[in-house]
Scaffold this active site. Structure first.
Site, PDB file in Angstrom:
ATOM      1  N   MET A  27      46.100  22.312 -18.286  1.00  0.00           N
ATOM      2  CA  MET A  27      44.884  23.084 -18.022  1.00  0.00           C
ATOM      3  C   MET A  27      44.999  23.740 -16.659  1.00  0.00           C
ATOM      4  SD  MET A  27      41.954  20.511 -19.585  1.00  0.00           S
ATOM      5  CE  MET A  27      42.767  18.982 -19.072  1.00  0.00           C
ATOM      6  N   GLN A  78      54.838  22.539 -18.502  1.00  0.00           N
ATOM      7  CA  GLN A  78      54.569  23.683 -19.375  1.00  0.00           C
ATOM      8  C   GLN A  78      54.999  24.972 -18.686  1.00  0.00           C
ATOM      9  OE1 GLN A  78      50.708  25.646 -20.441  1.00  0.00           O
ATOM     10  NE2 GLN A  78      51.195  24.925 -22.509  1.00  0.00           N
ATOM     11  N   CYS A 108      47.966  30.476 -24.781  1.00  0.00           N
ATOM     12  CA  CYS A 108      46.961  30.997 -23.852  1.00  0.00           C
ATOM     13  C   CYS A 108      46.678  32.463 -24.148  1.00  0.00           C
ATOM     14  CB  CYS A 108      47.434  30.838 -22.413  1.00  0.00           C
ATOM     15  SG  CYS A 108      46.229  31.429 -21.206  1.00  0.00           S
ATOM     16  N   LYS A 147      53.521  24.821 -27.711  1.00  0.00           N
ATOM     17  CA  LYS A 147      52.075  24.692 -27.914  1.00  0.00           C
ATOM     18  C   LYS A 147      51.553  26.048 -28.361  1.00  0.00           C
ATOM     19  CE  LYS A 147      47.811  22.929 -25.866  1.00  0.00           C
ATOM     20  NZ  LYS A 147      46.885  24.044 -26.125  1.00  0.00           N
ATOM     21  N   GLY A 221      42.252  20.594 -29.685  1.00  0.00           N
ATOM     22  CA  GLY A 221      41.088  21.449 -29.848  1.00  0.00           C
ATOM     23  C   GLY A 221      39.826  20.692 -30.200  1.00  0.00           C
ATOM     24  N   GLY A 222      38.871  20.645 -29.272  1.00  0.00           N
ATOM     25  CA  GLY A 222      37.553  20.099 -29.566  1.00  0.00           C
ATOM     26  C   GLY A 222      37.472  18.599 -29.744  1.00  0.00           C
ATOM     27  N   GLY A 242      41.897  17.903 -24.133  1.00  0.00           N
ATOM     28  CA  GLY A 242      41.838  18.772 -22.973  1.00  0.00           C
ATOM     29  C   GLY A 242      40.641  18.513 -22.091  1.00  0.00           C
TER      30      GLY A 242
END
Length: 339
Positions: A27, A78, A108, A147, A221-222, A242
């Protein structure tokens, strides 16, 4: 680093396939080296990712963009880039520095990232992604992973996604993928909106794993709780969390026990804060501002009486001249008085 707990299930050497059962997402502006050191005190086994670092920064930048603490292992770098030669050069440097995995950002959606010709826009050029991964795999022995999203713009069919995975795993020899279960809009939405507006499609990611059983796949995700993570692990090899792990890092305290089967007790948040003191004192002696470190710790006591007082006191006092670990110790008393 003061060890909060020992994990009996910990392998003798880093195995990112194993640690990848639960990971904290890369992040930007959040998962810097201070954040990763802190999170490692909460879980010994969780795989941690750096912020995205561009190949240009590593090759041409003046700073040490690969710096990290040994205590952070297992830790993955990353990379952002689309030039196979530059990515290979950076991968070699990262392996020499001891990173456990190299991850290529193909997810991204920001305009700045697209202008650099990397991130989610690369999904539209699977052959280039394959070339990038293959170039890195040819020069390192550590895993090289990707990713990505489930689609971009109007290229969001399941066939498109399968073609992408086929190309990158076949020609690129990529064996590990992290799939964010949303598509990305390359224009019209901000990065924040791209994390919230495109609907989540977990079943599509589950189907992808069923159709590519030979590949290692994690879902992202979520995901907001360990219960949700365990439900995903019924279908997937791994789960990547995340924002929830950053804003509510206390959830990591139970990861070793609930996800990795450790018999050790969960990390105590107060003990974790005090275990940060030697690290903080060293960083302060090197000129680091206290606020740059403790900003990652503000959510530690979320859901616990005194959490608001903890956040407020740190926010109001960490930036003051001469601020040191006494600021944290005083803030801890505000929490302790409520427990």
């Amino acid at each position: 680093m003061q060890k909060i707990n020992q994990t009996s299930a910990m392998p003798e050497k880093t195995d990112v396939h194993w640690s990848g059962r639960f990971s904290v997402a890369p992040m930007l502006d959040w998962t810097d080296r201070h954040c990763r050191y802190f999170l490692r005190l909460l879980s010994r086994n969780t795989l941690l990712y750096t912020e995205m670092v561009t190949t240009g920064a590593i090759i041409h930048g003046k700073g040490d963009y690969l710096a990290y603490s040994e205590e952070e292992h297992p830790v993955a770098l990353q990379l952002g880039g689309s030039d196979p030669a530059a990515l290979a050069q950076c991968a070699k440097l990262a392996e020499a520095r001891g990173y456990d995995e190299i991850n290529l950002n193909v997810g991204c959606p920001s305009d700045r990232v697209q202008n650099g010709m990397f991130g989610a826009c690369l999904m539209g050029n699977a052959q280039l992604v394959a070339d990038c991964v293959k170039a890195m795999r040819d020069v390192v022995s550590i895993p090289v992973t990707v990713k990505t999203r489930i689609g971009i713009d109007d290229q969001d069919s399941y066939e498109f996604l399968c073609d992408f995975i086929n190309t990158v795993s076949g020609k690129g020899e990529c064996e590990m993928f992290i799939i964010h279960a949303r598509k990305a809009w390359l224009s019209g939405l901000s990065p924040k909106e791209n994390r919230e507006i495109p609907p989540l499609d977990y079943p599509r990611v589950y189907q992808l794993k069923r159709d590519f059983p030979h590949l290692t796949m994690s879902i992202n995700g979520g995901i907001k709780s360990l219960e949700e993570a365990k439900a995903h692990l019924q279908h997937m090899d791994g789960v990547m969390v995340g924002r929830e792990a950053y804003q509510n890092p206390g959830i990591l305290a139970a990861v070793d026990r609930e996800i990795f089967g450790s018999s050790d007790t969960d990390a105590d948040p107060v003990a974790v804060v005090r275990a940060m003191y030697p690290y903080i004192e060293h960083e302060l002696s090197q000129g680091t501002y206290l606020g740059h470190i403790i900003r990652h710790m503000l959510g530690l006591f979320q859901g616990i009486p005194g959490a608001r007082q903890w956040r407020r006191y740190l926010s109001e006092n960490a930036h003051k001249a001469g601020a040191d670990i006494n600021v944290l110790e005083h803030a801890l008393k505000l929490v302790a008085d409520k427990r």
